[in-house]
Design an enzyme around this catalytic site. Structure first.
Site, PDB file in Angstrom:
ATOM      1  N   HIS A 138      38.985  29.249 -11.854  1.00 37.61           N
ATOM      2  CA  HIS A 138      38.201  29.425 -10.619  1.00 37.61           C
ATOM      3  C   HIS A 138      36.699  29.416 -10.894  1.00 37.61           C
ATOM      4  O   HIS A 138      35.896  29.807 -10.049  1.00 37.61           O
ATOM      5  CB  HIS A 138      38.614  30.715  -9.903  1.00 37.61           C
ATOM      6  N   CYS A 146      28.360  20.000 -12.201  1.00 38.53           N
ATOM      7  CA  CYS A 146      28.066  18.763 -11.475  1.00 38.53           C
ATOM      8  C   CYS A 146      29.343  18.300 -10.780  1.00 38.53           C
ATOM      9  O   CYS A 146      30.397  18.192 -11.436  1.00 38.53           O
ATOM     10  CB  CYS A 146      27.588  17.680 -12.438  1.00 38.53           C
ATOM     11  N   SER A 209      48.222  39.227  -8.761  1.00 37.31           N
ATOM     12  CA  SER A 209      49.281  39.339  -7.741  1.00 37.31           C
ATOM     13  C   SER A 209      50.091  38.043  -7.695  1.00 37.31           C
ATOM     14  O   SER A 209      51.165  37.997  -7.103  1.00 37.31           O
ATOM     15  CB  SER A 209      48.650  39.617  -6.374  1.00 37.31           C
TER      16      SER A 209
HETATM   17  N1  APR Z   1      45.600  46.569 -14.802  1.00 38.54           N
HETATM   18  C1  APR Z   1      46.450  45.546 -14.488  1.00 38.54           C
HETATM   19  N2  APR Z   1      46.645  45.109 -13.207  1.00 38.54           N
HETATM   20  C2  APR Z   1      45.967  45.756 -12.239  1.00 38.54           C
HETATM   21  C3  APR Z   1      45.085  46.836 -12.491  1.00 38.54           C
HETATM   22  C4  APR Z   1      44.913  47.234 -13.845  1.00 38.54           C
HETATM   23  N3  APR Z   1      44.102  48.224 -14.200  1.00 38.54           N
HETATM   24  N4  APR Z   1      44.566  47.249 -11.299  1.00 38.54           N
HETATM   25  C5  APR Z   1      45.118  46.455 -10.333  1.00 38.54           C
HETATM   26  N5  APR Z   1      45.961  45.563 -10.895  1.00 38.54           N
HETATM   27  C6  APR Z   1      46.732  44.503 -10.246  1.00 38.54           C
HETATM   28  C7  APR Z   1      47.152  44.747  -8.802  1.00 38.54           C
HETATM   29  O1  APR Z   1      48.367  45.472  -8.746  1.00 38.54           O
HETATM   30  C8  APR Z   1      47.319  43.314  -8.282  1.00 38.54           C
HETATM   31  O2  APR Z   1      48.633  42.850  -8.505  1.00 38.54           O
HETATM   32  O3  APR Z   1      45.902  43.361 -10.191  1.00 38.54           O
HETATM   33  C9  APR Z   1      46.357  42.503  -9.156  1.00 38.54           C
HETATM   34  C10 APR Z   1      45.124  41.954  -8.440  1.00 38.54           C
HETATM   35  O4  APR Z   1      45.551  41.036  -7.488  1.00 38.54           O
HETATM   36  P1  APR Z   1      44.501  40.249  -6.559  1.00 38.54           P
HETATM   37  O5  APR Z   1      43.523  41.186  -6.005  1.00 38.54           O
HETATM   38  O6  APR Z   1      45.312  39.431  -5.615  1.00 38.54           O
HETATM   39  O7  APR Z   1      43.717  39.326  -7.591  1.00 38.54           O
HETATM   40  P2  APR Z   1      44.132  37.941  -8.266  1.00 38.54           P
HETATM   41  O8  APR Z   1      45.588  37.839  -8.488  1.00 38.54           O
HETATM   42  O9  APR Z   1      43.249  37.765  -9.422  1.00 38.54           O
HETATM   43  O10 APR Z   1      43.704  36.892  -7.110  1.00 38.54           O
HETATM   44  C11 APR Z   1      43.761  35.532  -7.376  1.00 38.54           C
HETATM   45  O11 APR Z   1      42.597  35.023  -5.346  1.00 38.54           O
HETATM   46  O12 APR Z   1      41.006  35.744  -3.987  1.00 38.54           O
HETATM   47  C12 APR Z   1      41.297  34.779  -4.859  1.00 38.54           C
HETATM   48  O13 APR Z   1      39.843  33.505  -6.206  1.00 38.54           O
HETATM   49  C13 APR Z   1      40.338  34.786  -6.030  1.00 38.54           C
HETATM   50  O14 APR Z   1      40.825  34.555  -8.380  1.00 38.54           O
HETATM   51  C14 APR Z   1      41.215  35.203  -7.201  1.00 38.54           C
HETATM   52  C15 APR Z   1      42.608  34.797  -6.739  1.00 38.54           C
END
Ligand code: APR
Length: 265
Positions: A138, A146, A209
């Protein structure tokens, strides 16, 4: 294994960590998909879930790419104004330093136990922690890219007096390297991610997630090719059901514990 964190005192977590260590010992090409959860312990809020960025500040606009392609100078003016005004999210990223989880991933790479990291995070903390084999699917908020030739440059070195800034390599337009909703994932990053997913004989998901595509495809692709899946997350995810080992602990606790286990001859 000394229980330095309550999660490690849980026999189920300890058992899962030992299973994961055994899989990593046998693996020749382990790959990890990382999400916002890894940087949560560095003070950067995750996106979804309680207290996440989307709950607090609302979902991001999905027309960013459209605006950029329609009027790149205006896009840059707005991006600079937004950065200058600051926001709790960008300030949290600016203040953040790698946590024990980031350093443990760099250690696993150094130990030859982790071949590659695919990160969805834009915060550059893997690089600061010393990881070298990382694909930022991302993008990276400290870089520009570019949109013609894909060349990347550190944002701080780009002259923003005349907007939009252009690429000295091919003359194409520069945009911030962060991939916006609606924007295609840069070809070089996407190809490397698929290469790694196909090469993986073990796949870890750390703090994601797993609901955003194509990133969430890679663990499934690797699993279909026979690679066991290890999930590190305090909560259930979209991939829990197909994971072979589930470590219900924060990444900043589980990953250093894995390093400790793998250091034992
Ligand atoms: N250690 C491990 N996991 C954790 C912790 C921790 N300390 N704290 C929270 N989590 C977990 C949550 O339970 C959740 O499943 O991290 C996850 C975060 O999920 P999201 O907020 O959905 O983030 P992510 O999966 O990175 O999202 C993917 O979505 O919004 C877009 O571009 C953005 O890169 C991002 C993409």
């Amino acid at each position: 294994m000394t229980a330095t964190h309550p999660a490690l005192a849980d026999p189920a977590v300890e058992h899962a960590l030992r299973q994961a260590a055994a899989l990593m010992r046998r693996s020749l090409h382990a790959v990890a998909l990382v999400g916002a959860g890894l940087s949560a312990e560095s003070g950067i809020p995750t996106y979804r879930g309680a207290g996440g960025v989307y709950e607090r500040f609302g979902e991001p606009t999905i027309d960013g790419w459209e605006l950029f392609t329609h009027d790149p100078a205006e896009w840059w003016r707005q991006a600079i104004a937004h950065e200058t005004a600051g926001s709790p999210f960008s300030e949290a990223i600016e203040r953040a330093a790698p946590n024990a989880g980031h350093y443990a991933m760099a250690d696993l790479e150094q130990m030859g136990r982790l071949a590659h990291v695919i990160t969805q995070n834009i915060d550059n903390l893997h690089a600061v922690a010393g990881s070298r084999r990382v694909t930022e699917i991302h993008g990276n908020r400290y870089k520009v890219r570019c949109i013609e030739c894909g060349a990347r440059e550190r944002l701080e070195t780009v002259n923003l007096d005349r907007l939009p800034p252009s690429c000295p390599v091919c003359g194409g337009l520069y945009k911030n390297d962060v991939v916006m909703f609606g924007e295609p994932i840069p070809r070089d990053a996407l190809e490397e991610c698929y290469r790694q997913a196909l090469a993986a004989d073990l796949f870890l998901t750390v703090g994601t997630s797993a609901v955003v595509y194509p990133a969430a495809d890679f663990p499934v692709l690797a699993k279909r090719r026979g690679a066991p899946l290890i999930e590190i997350n305090p909560e259930e995810t979209a991939l829990t059901e197909i994971s072979d080992v589930v470590i219900r602990a924060p990444a900043g606790v589980a990953l250093p514990a894995l390093v400790d286990l793998l250091l034992v001859p």
